[in-house]
Design an enzyme around this catalytic site. Structure first.
Site, PDB file in Angstrom:
ATOM      1  N   GLY A   1       0.816  -1.194   0.123  1.00  0.00           N
ATOM      2  CA  GLY A   1      -0.004   0.073  -0.014  1.00  0.00           C
ATOM      3  C   GLY A   1       0.964   1.276   0.228  1.00  0.00           C
ATOM      4  O   GLY A   1       1.367   1.762  -1.067  1.00  0.00           O
TER       5      GLY A   1
ATOM      6  N   THR B   1      -4.794  -9.236  -0.852  1.00  0.00           N
ATOM      7  CA  THR B   1      -5.104  -7.883  -1.269  1.00  0.00           C
ATOM      8  C   THR B   1      -4.577  -7.113   0.085  1.00  0.00           C
ATOM      9  O   THR B   1      -4.567  -7.469   1.084  1.00  0.00           O
ATOM     10  CB  THR B   1      -6.541  -7.811  -1.678  1.00  0.00           C
ATOM     11  OG1 THR B   1      -7.461  -8.032  -0.408  1.00  0.00           O
ATOM     12  CG2 THR B   1      -6.978  -8.580  -2.797  1.00  0.00           C
TER      13      THR B   1
ATOM     14  N   CYS C   1      15.648 -18.308   3.444  1.00  0.00           N
ATOM     15  CA  CYS C   1      15.012 -19.437   3.896  1.00  0.00           C
ATOM     16  C   CYS C   1      15.116 -19.740   5.434  1.00  0.00           C
ATOM     17  O   CYS C   1      15.536 -18.935   6.244  1.00  0.00           O
ATOM     18  CB  CYS C   1      16.413 -20.623   3.531  1.00  0.00           C
ATOM     19  SG  CYS C   1      17.910 -20.689   4.667  1.00  0.00           S
TER      20      CYS C   1
END
EC number: 4.2.1.49
Length: 552
Positions: A50, A261, A407
């Site tokens: 965002g 989202t 990792c």
């Protein structure tokens, strides 16, 4: 926010722009966060999530750069919400930078108050690794996403996602890892995004296989590959809050359903139903209150559809973007009927002090990373799952910006790996120092009741002492830079979290700092979960000799 068109790219090689390798590492990682290959909107200083920024504004960015270039090796730069505010004399083992981003007193910890401060130029949103200068592109979340879908496969589909369809949305800097994580686990995935640029970017970086604007085509391809039990990832242009209800209406139920989202930010992250990107941008500017309300209504429809799919048998989980909370606040009282990904799939790893460990080659030479891959394959050969990940990452993951690798390593493993890396820098096997860091999403560095600390065994979901203790112990143990943020992942009011970075420059002093920091940092994860009553954490603590005064 002023937009500035300039291409920022971290320097490569061994020539220093600063007075020491730790300062150089901070400078290069700040710049790497804003590399066009890495950042989502570099012209606005937005890295990912965002409005997750690397610096408050362009003036602050330049002041940080100038400060790092002149910073002595016994000084510490303080950064307050993306603005450099002080340089103090400290000592050589102290952090070179301390960052506090987006922190608000609890009563005022909400988006409305944050936006007032942001408009006045007093604050920025740092997300997690944006404002702490250790974002490495979509690879940064890829193994965590791979682990999540892998654990879902083990729990529900016999160990593989072959022959299954996953439905998700959100292909930004974080969510963009989902298509590749699903196909790495053998599955088929339809990943929805309203922004064609996001899908194109994932295809360009080989995280997603194909693009379509047609739901019919997406379903046809998905069904074909599902029947063949072959993996494929399909980027579908559209709005999830429209597409999911349509699938429910058609009685189409995927095997797995989730969402990434940017629902954590209803104003800047989520696009309401019925609006193009351009129309949404116009409404956001003209009537932000109406925009937020429409966003929340769309999210509620989105969650309703996820719940309907769950009722029809889909394995459904929240992927940490706070969408359930928004729907709940809008009156959807069963919004939390599907779990978050941490309690569903990841917490046992946290109990062992495991989390998203990452490292970056300051040289810019991919060979340095390939050599470190070999270290993992050699030193952790008994961990077949980890070694498989490294092999797949080498083949399928394209570097963004400075070459890097991620990792999941646990307590003891991180310090061991850090020691080896530092020795490789010291003896010239690696051509320049290595930056070692992690996401704030880690075993002992977050308080986030709707995500990392959801459904803790003892009910301590909202206790925020742990990330503060994490930052404090990492600072006194000599991390190169340490950050404390608020609101990452799930938005204002819902999380506090801490980050650390340490530089392996090949010196003996660095070796000692690495040993301390890479022990205490994952150690906090073990301690936090012992305190909450997890047997696996107690076993880990006893086996590894973690000193916990009141452990039974």
């Amino acid at each position: 926010m002023e937009k500035v068109k300039q291409t920022i790219r971290a320097p490569r090689g061994t020539e220093l722009q600063t007075k020491g390798w730790v300062q150089e590492a901070a400078l290069r990682m700040l710049m790497n966060n804003l590399d066009p290959e890495v950042a989502e909107k570099p012209e606005e200083l937005v890295v990912y999530g965002g409005i997750g920024r690397a610096a408050r504004n362009w003036e602050s960015y330049q002041a940080i750069v100038d400060s790092l270039k002149t910073l002595e090796s016994d000084e510490t730069l303080l950064v307050q919400s993306g603005k450099p505010v002080a340089i103090f004399k400290s000592h050589e083992d102290a952090p070179r930078v301390l960052l506090a981003n987006s922190n608000l007193v609890p009563k005022w910890a909400n988006w409305d108050h944050f936006r007032e401060l942001e408009k006045k130029g007093l604050m920025m949103y740092g997300q997690m690794t944006a404002g702490s200068w250790i974002y490495i592109g979509t690879q940064g979340i890829l193994q965590g996403t791979y682990e999540t879908f892998g654990e879902a496969a083990r729990q529900h589909f016999g160990g593989s996602l072959k022959g299954t369809l996953t439905l998700t949305a959100g292909l930004g800097g974080m969510g963009g890892a989902q298509p590749l994580a699903v196909t790495m686990n053998g599955g088929v995935v339809i990943a929805i995004d309203v922004d064609k640029r996001s899908i194109d970017r994932r295809i360009e970086k080989r995280y997603c296989d194909m693009y379509t604007e047609s739901l019919e085509e997406a379903l046809a391809v998905a069904n074909e590959y599902k029947e063949k039990k072959e993996p494929i990832s399909i980027g579908l242009l559209g709005n999830a809050a429209e597409i999911l209800p349509e699938l429910v209406k058609r009685n189409i139920t995927p095997d797995l359903v989730t969402d990434q989202t940017s629902a954590h930010d209803p104003l800047n992250g989520y696009i309401p139903v019925g609006y193009t990107l351009e129309e949404a941008a116009k409404l956001r500017e003209e009537d932000p209150e109406r925009y937020v309300q429409l966003s929340k209504e769309s999210m509620t429809k989105h969650v309703e559809a996820m719940l309907a799919m769950q009722e029809k048998g889909a394995i459904t989980f929240d992927y940490g973007n706070n969408i359930r909370q928004v729907a709940f606040d809008e009156g959807l009282k069963n919004a939390f009927d599907f779990p978050g990904f941490v309690p569903a799939f990841i917490r046992p790893l946290f109990c062992e002090g495991k989390g998203p460990f990452r490292w970056v080659a300051l040289s810019g030479d991919p060979e340095d990373i390939y050599k470190t891959d070999e270290v993992i394959l050699r030193e952790f050969a008994d961990n077949e799952h980890l070694c498989n990940w490294i092999r797949m990452a080498r083949q399928q993951v394209e570097f963004q910006g400075l070459p890097s690798r991620i990792c999941w390593l646990g307590y003891g493993e991180r310090a061991k790996f850090g020691r080896i890396i530092n020795e490789m820098v010291a003896n010239g096997e690696l051509s320049a120092p290595i930056v070692i860091g992690r996401d704030h999403l880690d075993c002992g560095s977050v308080a986030s009741p709707n995500r990392e600390t959801e459904a803790m065994k003892d009910g301590s979901d909202s206790v925020a002492d742990w990330p503060i203790l994490n930052a404090l112990i990492n600072s006194v143990n000599g991390a190169s830079w340490v950050s404390v943020h608020h609101g990452g992942g799930v938005g204002m009011g819902y999380s506090l979290h801490a980050g650390m970075v340490i530089v392996a420059d090949g010196t003996e002093a660095a070796a000692k700092r690495i040993e301390r920091v890479l022990t205490s940092d994952p150690g906090m994860g073990v301690v936090r979960h012992v305190d909450a009553g997890y047997d696996l954490a107690v076993e880990t603590a006893k086996e590894k000799g973690v000193n916990i005064p009141m452990m039974k």
